[in-house]
Design a protein around this motif. Sequence first.
Motif, mmCIF file in Angstrom:
data_model
loop_
_atom_site.group_PDB
_atom_site.id
_atom_site.type_symbol
_atom_site.label_atom_id
_atom_site.label_comp_id
_atom_site.label_asym_id
_atom_site.label_seq_id
_atom_site.Cartn_x
_atom_site.Cartn_y
_atom_site.Cartn_z
ATOM 1 N N LEU A 402 0.867 -1.189 0.000
ATOM 2 C CA LEU A 402 0.000 0.000 0.000
ATOM 3 C C LEU A 402 0.899 1.233 0.000
ATOM 4 N N ARG A 403 1.371 1.611 -1.170
ATOM 5 C CA ARG A 403 2.418 2.630 -1.274
ATOM 6 C C ARG A 403 1.988 3.978 -0.716
ATOM 7 N N LYS A 404 0.798 4.397 -1.036
ATOM 8 C CA LYS A 404 0.356 5.704 -0.548
ATOM 9 C C LYS A 404 0.219 5.697 0.968
ATOM 10 N N SER A 405 -0.338 4.623 1.503
ATOM 11 C CA SER A 405 -0.495 4.524 2.953
ATOM 12 C C SER A 405 0.858 4.507 3.643
ATOM 13 N N LEU A 406 1.811 3.788 3.053
ATOM 14 C CA LEU A 406 3.150 3.741 3.633
ATOM 15 C C LEU A 406 3.839 5.102 3.543
ATOM 16 N N THR A 407 3.584 5.842 2.462
ATOM 17 C CA THR A 407 4.165 7.184 2.333
ATOM 18 C C THR A 407 3.616 8.109 3.414
ATOM 19 N N TYR A 408 2.299 8.039 3.656
ATOM 20 C CA TYR A 408 1.720 8.854 4.724
ATOM 21 C C TYR A 408 2.241 8.404 6.082
ATOM 22 N N LEU A 409 2.357 7.086 6.268
ATOM 23 C CA LEU A 409 2.838 6.551 7.542
ATOM 24 C C LEU A 409 4.282 6.974 7.801
ATOM 25 N N ARG A 410 5.065 7.118 6.747
ATOM 26 C CA ARG A 410 6.462 7.517 6.873
ATOM 27 C C ARG A 410 6.596 8.891 7.534
ATOM 28 N N MET A 411 5.612 9.741 7.342
ATOM 29 C CA MET A 411 5.684 11.105 7.866
ATOM 30 C C MET A 411 5.214 11.209 9.314
ATOM 31 N N THR A 412 4.783 10.091 9.916
ATOM 32 C CA THR A 412 4.318 10.098 11.301
ATOM 33 C C THR A 412 5.403 9.576 12.230
ATOM 34 N N LYS A 413 5.164 9.714 13.532
ATOM 35 C CA LYS A 413 6.115 9.200 14.518
ATOM 36 C C LYS A 413 6.164 7.675 14.489
ATOM 37 N N ILE A 414 5.025 7.056 14.165
ATOM 38 C CA ILE A 414 5.010 5.588 14.069
ATOM 39 C C ILE A 414 5.935 5.121 12.947
ATOM 40 N N GLY A 415 5.984 5.916 11.876
ATOM 41 C CA GLY A 415 6.844 5.558 10.755
ATOM 42 C C GLY A 415 8.307 5.478 11.135
ATOM 43 N N ASN A 416 8.712 6.244 12.150
ATOM 44 C CA ASN A 416 10.104 6.201 12.603
ATOM 45 C C ASN A 416 10.445 4.905 13.316
ATOM 46 N N LEU A 417 9.410 4.164 13.733
ATOM 47 C CA LEU A 417 9.635 2.909 14.448
ATOM 48 C C LEU A 417 9.569 1.690 13.535
ATOM 49 N N LEU A 418 9.138 1.888 12.291
ATOM 50 C CA LEU A 418 8.937 0.767 11.378
ATOM 51 C C LEU A 418 9.978 0.791 10.251
ATOM 52 N N PRO A 419 10.393 -0.394 9.784
ATOM 53 C CA PRO A 419 11.357 -0.467 8.669
ATOM 54 C C PRO A 419 10.646 -0.307 7.323
ATOM 55 N N ILE A 420 10.065 0.866 7.108
ATOM 56 C CA ILE A 420 9.289 1.082 5.887
ATOM 57 C C ILE A 420 10.163 0.963 4.644
ATOM 58 N N ASP A 421 11.433 1.313 4.768
ATOM 59 C CA ASP A 421 12.332 1.243 3.613
ATOM 60 C C ASP A 421 12.510 -0.186 3.108
ATOM 61 N N GLN A 422 12.265 -1.158 3.985
ATOM 62 C CA GLN A 422 12.427 -2.563 3.592
ATOM 63 C C GLN A 422 11.097 -3.222 3.239
ATOM 64 N N HIS A 423 10.088 -2.423 2.880
ATOM 65 C CA HIS A 423 8.768 -3.022 2.634
ATOM 66 C C HIS A 423 8.790 -3.984 1.453
ATOM 67 N N ILE A 424 9.591 -3.715 0.444
ATOM 68 C CA ILE A 424 9.669 -4.641 -0.696
ATOM 69 C C ILE A 424 10.390 -5.931 -0.289
ATOM 70 N N LEU A 425 11.435 -5.793 0.534
ATOM 71 C CA LEU A 425 12.144 -6.979 1.025
ATOM 72 C C LEU A 425 11.190 -7.883 1.809
ATOM 73 N N PHE A 426 10.400 -7.294 2.700
ATOM 74 C CA PHE A 426 9.440 -8.089 3.472
ATOM 75 C C PHE A 426 8.326 -8.625 2.572
ATOM 76 N N HIS A 427 7.951 -7.866 1.550
ATOM 77 C CA HIS A 427 6.949 -8.336 0.596
ATOM 78 C C HIS A 427 7.423 -9.630 -0.079
ATOM 79 N N LYS A 428 8.690 -9.662 -0.497
ATOM 80 C CA LYS A 428 9.247 -10.868 -1.115
ATOM 81 C C LYS A 428 9.302 -12.017 -0.108
ATOM 82 N N MET A 429 9.701 -11.698 1.127
ATOM 83 C CA MET A 429 9.797 -12.735 2.155
ATOM 84 C C MET A 429 8.429 -13.344 2.442
ATOM 85 N N VAL A 430 7.409 -12.506 2.541
ATOM 86 C CA VAL A 430 6.055 -13.007 2.802
ATOM 87 C C VAL A 430 5.568 -13.834 1.625
#
Length: 915
Positions: A402-430
């Motif tokens: 969910l690229r747009k949702s992840l982009t919005y999440l990146r701008m929040t404090k929660i985004g600082n706690l999540l490895p959003i930059d690795q979302h494609i890596l986790f997508h492949k792993m899943v």
Amino acid sequence: MSKSKHTSPAQGLAYKRREDVAYTNPAFVDSKSSISNEPETKDIVTIGQDISFKTNGHPKTIGFEDDSKYESNSSIKGSSNLETHGKSTPTAQVMPNVHFKDEISDELSDSVKIDMVKDVGNHSNGSTEFPRSSPDADVQSKIIHDKTNNNIVPGDKNIAEDEEVKWLAWMEVQFKKIAGEDGEISLEEFKNALGVKKSFFAERFFTLFDSDKSGSIECDELMVGLRKLTKGTPAEKLKFLFDVYDANESGTIDIDELKTVLRSCMEESSLQLSEDDLDSLTALLFESADEDGSGEISFDELKAELEKHPGVIENLSISAAQWMKPPSKKKQKDGFSRYFTKRYILNNVRKVLFFLWYVLANIGFGIYAGWNYRTSNGFIIAARICGMNLNFNCMFILVLMLRKSLTYLRMTKIGNLLPIDQHILFHKMVGIMIAFYSAVHTIAHLGNAILLDKSRDDLKLWEILFTTKAGFGWVYDTAILTGWGLDIIVVIMVICSMPFVRRSGHFQVFYWTHMLYVPFWILVIIHGSNFWKWFVAPGLLFILEKLSRSKFIKRARYGNTYIEEITLLPSGVTHLEISRPDNFSYKAGDYLNIQIPAIAEHEWHPFTISSAPEMDGRLWLHVRSAGHWTKKLYEHFENYDPGETEDLDDDHCPMDDIERRRKSAVGSRRKSTIGRQRSKSMGFVKPSFDKKEVEKQNRIKKKNKHVKVKCYIDGPYGTATREIFQTEHAILVGAGIGVTPMASILQSIMYRYKESKRTCPKCSHSWFGSIAHTAMKTRKVDFVWINRDQKSFEWFVSLLTNLEIEQSLDNEEEDDSKIIDMHMFMTAAQKKTDMKGIGLQIALDLMHEKSNKDLITGLKTKTQPGRPDWNQLFKSFEGEKKGKIKVFFCGAPQLGKIIKEAAERFSFAFSKENF
């Protein structure tokens, strides 16, 4: 034990005494060397040809064996003199009919029985001699007790000896590969083996290696020459270099010889410099080296010039190391152990914690499902555990995209706690976990079907597996049938998502098979009675995102967007300038998806925005031709006619040779016999369409074109580079076209930097003040750009030139106050320590010192040859003490892994964007 007339240089070192004494191959011994104060010994190894031992009752030739395919059928004749520390000693002749082995067994010495000869040699004169191998031998081989001769410390003697043995043996193996059946290396074979591109260095090296001037190189000649270049003293290397430059063997180097050398260096480094630049470099280097003004460079003058560059003479060699080095034992890869080190965990806390959460979630859901079905048979329990985890993972794989949702999440404090930059890596792993759970789930249900077939007489196995009679499934009992459909879709999607498909010019296969996610989720909803509960929230978000990305919504939001200007850059890069809607807001380093109906009506492709957010009116994209769609894009605009409104005198597209030949052909047709007759008899003139055709071809041949091609843009989407302005000391590393996000960032930094400009109201003096902490926390940026060839720097050289100019306006005398430092590397260029590059690199250094300009790029920043030494580079950045450092990388994944490991060693944060 049999004796032979000749001894292989490799064999000469294969047998060693047991004392801690350094030994030297007899082929490379100075007959006048003196003995050191080592303990006297009496045991000497007698060396001979055809020394053999028995293994399992079969005789074998001692040596180095390469699958028994490098056995020589003829002797390699001749011997040559080797200069060792200024003296000349004949080399031992090469042993014929010897097996060579790529890897030296550690057990070899334990299996060999060696006859020992005692009390041999003249101890009074300080040397211990081998007996002559035959009465007609030219020289007695010797063992020298001189530690310093081989630069060996006492604890490393045996290791150094083994390395010498391996090196000599390996060179004999390589000689046989190169030489072929005739046992001698010709000039062409030598040129191919060394990887020398042009003839000058190949011919000079060949001439100097061919010591007997026979027109071919024999094995002993090759070893003598290569040993001098790889293991010789600095004086030997320098003398060899001087002889290479002194093409007419006059004992001095004149300016014409130096120009020839620099031209050849330029060709070896894949550089293209004008004739005027080459003349300037030659004159500058010659003037610097010719200290006495005699018009010629002597050996001492060349030595003095090179000594101005510390470490160059000592490390001088030729870049043929790959085939000169023996195969070393491969180091055991760290494998997964690297991910469990303290350093890795500390540098990847967010990713590690998220991964642990994911693992625990799968375990938790599995335990929950197993407990609920604990009274069932084992097959049912396994199927339900996998089914529950499939519910979770089939939902989660959607959330990760969910690229747009992840982009919005990146701008929040929660985004600082999540490895959003690795979302494609986790997508492949899943995705891999879905494939695994699907396989186990299917096998478990097959096992249960077999049990059911045995327990029920009214059902047969094929009816259970391929009909709805068994009554499984909450939608018309179709669980089994939809399960088969899901398995087929998973197999197709997994195979077509592999790198060998995506990166081999078949991106469309990946793209269209990935569209199977639509029937996949439909079938999962029908297949499992509970999946819709997992899917409803992320599915709704996904549908909203897809609607917002539709052409209708894009046109309503942004209006019509067009590609307004294109520039065809070197190495197949297309620079697109797109009309920027007023409400299209993005951050430096963001990317967008673009669809160009003229190229492919239904395909969207992501590209990083290379222009700064502060730039009004247009968006920049730089697209490298790497796949089917990108190549089609380049070809489309390469053959695109921008129309008659184009300025035919545009400087970007001068008339080239092809067009001149075309005009010439048109003129020839005009003067044909029939044409002349018609023009004389009927008064006809040349039809106007010929002129229009030429004008059209002129427009098409342009590299810069003003166009109006409709396109659709979707985005922007955030990346890790959004953190750049929250980083105190940023290291930006771009490899090739991976420079595009860095270009956007650098421009944005300079826009913010210029906003801090202040002007004195009294004297109109201007200067740059401090940048507000709220605008950016960045106080220093080190930009590293790595390209293979010179042309690639043309992509952004004008931008980088402007950045240098902007910084120099107020900081001409204060380099430390610069906010951006550039570091350019050209990997195809030969380094200063390479004999094929040293002359050119020193001349380029002198030119840079004189004019403060790099001839390769035109920048003030000096382009460095070869690849960066990351440890050395990062150490220098660490020493700047500009605050906490983070590395931002965009480029090939293999290079990203190397840089990440280097960053971890220095405890630098690391973020990457792969393409």
